[in-house]
Design an enzyme around this catalytic site. Structure first.
Site, PDB file in Angstrom:
ATOM      1  CG  ASP A  64      -9.350   0.218   6.692  1.00  0.00           C
ATOM      2  OD1 ASP A  64      -9.257  -0.202   5.380  1.00  0.00           O
ATOM      3  OD2 ASP A  64      -8.505   0.110   7.454  1.00  0.00           O
TER       4      ASP A  64
ATOM      5  CD  GLN B 101      -3.225  -4.326   6.851  1.00  0.00           C
ATOM      6  OE1 GLN B 101      -3.247  -3.257   6.307  1.00  0.00           O
ATOM      7  NE2 GLN B 101      -3.656  -5.366   6.415  1.00  0.00           N
TER       8      GLN B 101
ATOM      9  CE  LYS C 299      -3.861  -2.472   2.377  1.00  0.00           C
ATOM     10  NZ  LYS C 299      -4.327  -2.726   3.671  1.00  0.00           N
TER      11      LYS C 299
HETATM   12  N1  GUN Z   1      -6.624  -6.686   6.885  1.00  0.00           N
HETATM   13  C1  GUN Z   1      -6.915  -7.426   5.793  1.00  0.00           C
HETATM   14  N2  GUN Z   1      -7.791  -6.621   5.057  1.00  0.00           N
HETATM   15  C2  GUN Z   1      -7.717  -5.214   5.685  1.00  0.00           C
HETATM   16  C3  GUN Z   1      -8.083  -4.102   5.142  1.00  0.00           C
HETATM   17  O1  GUN Z   1      -8.876  -3.795   4.149  1.00  0.00           O
HETATM   18  N3  GUN Z   1      -8.124  -2.844   6.186  1.00  0.00           N
HETATM   19  C4  GUN Z   1      -7.332  -3.064   7.012  1.00  0.00           C
HETATM   20  N4  GUN Z   1      -7.120  -2.249   7.889  1.00  0.00           N
HETATM   21  N5  GUN Z   1      -6.875  -4.310   7.517  1.00  0.00           N
HETATM   22  C5  GUN Z   1      -6.995  -5.330   6.838  1.00  0.00           C
END
Ligand code: GUN
Length: 300
Positions: free
Chosen positions: A126, A103, A59
């Site tokens: 998110d 995350q 990311k």
């Molecule tokens: N862990 C797995 N998928 C995601 C996501 O889309 N956002 C976040 N913050 N953590 C994740």
């Protein structure tokens, strides 16, 4: 005489579609820059979960390529909920940040619901804050949608898959994919209007549901769960799964597989996402899109 098996070109190329979206976003980032705004995104990672390290790294790289300035806050595994809340409070009030992403998964002493409720909803790229979850349920487009299910919708739209009136089965009822996925597709409107069934561990006859489905979205986290005898010919299959399984032939002794038995389903599917290279890149593209939108909204 044996006929050759026809080459089936029914793949939904998530990498190509994500790249197309990222090109579209470049123009929006350039417009923001003309207005003196550089989109800013904070990543928060708690602990050393290997998969989370990989995801956050990807990311960060995507942000840099697009011209989003990102900063990553790495906290130790033993961080308390209160300590994490202090950091989020600071990020909420930082003017240069338009988005915050904590995350998942978080260590067990930290309640994800408390953390996601503490992120300012206008920075919640998110889409996990209860206000944004509520807006999604209500069909209020002013909120942010969670990135992975939003990416699946975008893949369906850009691959020409008709969702209107379609029988959709969502495998899995998690907060990150299954539940928001179902909420998006059952709404009235563009790229929605489907009849949605959510199947989960207590569903009596998953196969019977899947055999009726025009579209199956597999997001239950069970390696190669969806088998060829569970789908009808022409079905559209979206594989959200990422599962690490033993593999004696690989150097690491493991490999990643999805929730779909791709090899046996691809020949009968109408369209199908490869894994990797299907849904994964779209999660990142949607995060970038949400962040650019958050920056745009911040200047009205
Ligand atoms: N862990 C797995 N998928 C995601 C996501 O889309 N956002 C976040 N913050 N953590 C994740």
């Amino acid at each position: 005489m044996k006929f050759p098996v026809p080459v089936v070109n029914n793949l939904i190329d998530g990498r190509a579609i994500a790249a197309q979206i990222q090109r579209e976003l470049l123009a929006r980032v350039a417009d923001l820059k003309k207005r003196g705004v550089v989109p800013g995104l904070a990543f928060v990672r708690v602990g050393e979960d290997p998969a989370s390290k990989v995801y956050v790294g990807r990311k960060e790289k995507a942000c840099a390529e697009l011209g989003i300035v990102s900063e990553t806050h790495i906290l130790p595994e033993k961080t308390s909920e209160a300590e994490l809340l202090v950091l989020i409070g600071k990020l909420n009030s930082a003017d240069h940040l338009h988005g915050i992403l904590v995350q998942a998964p978080l260590p067990k002493q930290i309640r994800e619901s408390v953390i996601y409720s503490s992120v300012q909803p206008t920075k919640d790229v998110d889409g996990f804050h209860p206000i944004n979850v509520g807006k999604l349920m209500l069909g209020d487009a002013t909120g942010f949608h969670p990135c992975t299910p939003a990416g699946v919708v975008e893949l369906l739209v850009r691959s020409g898959v008709k969702t209107e009136g379609a029988e959709v089965v969502v495998l899995g009822r998690g907060n990150i994919v299954g539940k928001p996925m179902a909420a998006m597709l059952c709404q009235k409107g563009r790229a929605a209007n489907s009849t949605v069934t959510i199947c989960h561990s207590a569903t009596r006859d998953i196969k019977a549901h899947c055999l009726r489905a025009d579209i199956i979205i597999a997001a239950m986290g069970v390696a190669e769960f969806l088998k060829a005898d569970m789908v009808k010919p022409g079905v559209v299959v979206m594989d959200v799964g990422v599962n690490r399984v033993p593999d004696a032939s690989s150097k690491t002794g493991t490999k990643l597989v999805g929730d779909v038995d791709f090899k046996n389903i691809q020949p009968i599917a109408g369209k199908i996402t490869p894994n990797p290279g299907g849904v994964g890149p779209m999660t990142i593209a949607m995060l970038l899109q949400n962040t650019v939108r958050a920056a745009e909204l911040s200047v009205g």
